[in-house]
Design a protein around this motif. Structure first.
Motif, mmCIF file in Angstrom:
data_model
loop_
_atom_site.group_PDB
_atom_site.id
_atom_site.type_symbol
_atom_site.label_atom_id
_atom_site.label_comp_id
_atom_site.label_asym_id
_atom_site.label_seq_id
_atom_site.Cartn_x
_atom_site.Cartn_y
_atom_site.Cartn_z
ATOM 1 N N GLU A 28 0.837 -1.211 0.000
ATOM 2 C CA GLU A 28 0.000 0.000 0.000
ATOM 3 C C GLU A 28 0.868 1.256 0.000
ATOM 4 O OE1 GLU A 28 -3.580 1.972 -0.392
ATOM 5 O OE2 GLU A 28 -3.099 -0.143 -0.649
ATOM 6 N N ASP A 29 1.953 1.248 0.775
ATOM 7 C CA ASP A 29 2.882 2.387 0.759
ATOM 8 C C ASP A 29 3.503 2.538 -0.628
ATOM 9 O OD1 ASP A 29 2.370 2.830 3.428
ATOM 10 O OD2 ASP A 29 4.258 1.961 4.131
ATOM 11 N N ALA A 30 3.856 1.421 -1.264
ATOM 12 C CA ALA A 30 4.435 1.458 -2.614
ATOM 13 C C ALA A 30 3.450 2.051 -3.608
ATOM 14 C CB ALA A 30 4.843 0.050 -3.048
ATOM 15 N N ARG A 31 2.186 1.694 -3.486
ATOM 16 C CA ARG A 31 1.135 2.194 -4.383
ATOM 17 C C ARG A 31 1.038 3.718 -4.335
ATOM 18 N NH1 ARG A 31 -2.868 -0.614 -6.361
ATOM 19 N NH2 ARG A 31 -2.558 -2.293 -4.853
ATOM 20 N N TRP A 32 1.322 4.322 -3.200
ATOM 21 C CA TRP A 32 1.188 5.766 -3.033
ATOM 22 C C TRP A 32 2.458 6.538 -3.380
ATOM 23 C CZ3 TRP A 32 -2.978 8.818 -2.269
ATOM 24 C CH2 TRP A 32 -4.188 8.152 -2.079
ATOM 25 N N MET A 33 3.501 5.838 -3.787
ATOM 26 C CA MET A 33 4.715 6.525 -4.230
ATOM 27 C C MET A 33 4.553 6.949 -5.689
ATOM 28 S SD MET A 33 7.503 4.055 -2.381
ATOM 29 C CE MET A 33 8.945 5.086 -2.564
ATOM 30 N N ARG A 34 5.363 7.908 -6.093
ATOM 31 C CA ARG A 34 5.353 8.369 -7.481
ATOM 32 C C ARG A 34 6.741 8.184 -8.081
ATOM 33 N NH1 ARG A 34 1.617 11.870 -9.604
ATOM 34 N NH2 ARG A 34 3.327 12.826 -10.734
ATOM 35 N N PRO A 35 6.830 7.862 -9.389
ATOM 36 C CA PRO A 35 8.132 7.618 -10.005
ATOM 37 C C PRO A 35 9.036 8.838 -10.059
ATOM 38 C CG PRO A 35 6.380 7.478 -11.636
ATOM 39 C CD PRO A 35 5.725 7.628 -10.307
ATOM 40 N N ASP A 36 8.479 10.036 -9.949
ATOM 41 C CA ASP A 36 9.301 11.239 -9.966
ATOM 42 C C ASP A 36 9.844 11.574 -8.579
ATOM 43 O OD1 ASP A 36 7.034 12.189 -8.686
ATOM 44 O OD2 ASP A 36 6.431 13.498 -10.333
ATOM 45 N N GLY A 37 9.554 10.727 -7.586
ATOM 46 C CA GLY A 37 10.064 10.939 -6.242
ATOM 47 C C GLY A 37 9.191 11.807 -5.355
ATOM 48 N N ARG A 38 8.224 12.491 -5.947
ATOM 49 C CA ARG A 38 7.311 13.299 -5.138
ATOM 50 C C ARG A 38 6.278 12.389 -4.493
ATOM 51 N NH1 ARG A 38 4.811 17.484 -9.138
ATOM 52 N NH2 ARG A 38 4.705 15.584 -10.368
ATOM 53 N N SER A 39 5.671 12.869 -3.430
ATOM 54 C CA SER A 39 4.568 12.132 -2.822
ATOM 55 C C SER A 39 3.264 12.828 -3.187
ATOM 56 C CB SER A 39 4.722 12.075 -1.307
ATOM 57 O OG SER A 39 4.475 13.340 -0.741
ATOM 58 N N TRP A 40 2.176 12.131 -2.998
ATOM 59 C CA TRP A 40 0.871 12.737 -3.297
ATOM 60 C C TRP A 40 0.594 13.925 -2.385
ATOM 61 C CZ3 TRP A 40 -1.748 12.063 -7.573
ATOM 62 C CH2 TRP A 40 -1.489 10.932 -8.344
#
Length: 83
Positions: A28-40
């Motif tokens: 679930e934590d992985a799902r909320w990560m973004r490939p550009d390194g920013r968080s939601w």
């Protein structure tokens, strides 16, 4: 910490990411990560036509291994489709 492959197929235009390899505590934590390194938390959650990733619920998460002890959450590798 675990290693996950996170991928998406809902936003597959030019200049978008299609997948990433991340280190995270849970899927679930992985799902909320973004490939550009920013968080939601760091960006607007409004869907913008120029956005380069997908909503977390549109992502598929696959456990692929365990990270070395002491490794923190981060994006290890991302696949970007430049246009």
């Amino acid at each position: 910490m675990n290693i996950y492959k996170v991928s998406q197929t809902s936003n597959n235009d030019y200049d978008t990411f299609d997948s990433m390899i991340v280190i995270a505590e849970s899927g679930e934590d992985a799902r909320w990560m973004r490939p550009d390194g920013r968080s939601w938390d760091e960006i607007s959650c409004l869907r913008l036509s120029w956005d380069d990733w997908a909503w977390p619920e549109e992502c598929t998460v696959e456990l692929i291994g365990e990270a070395l002890p002491g490794t923190g959450p981060k994006v290890v590798l991302a696949s970007f489709n430049a246009g």
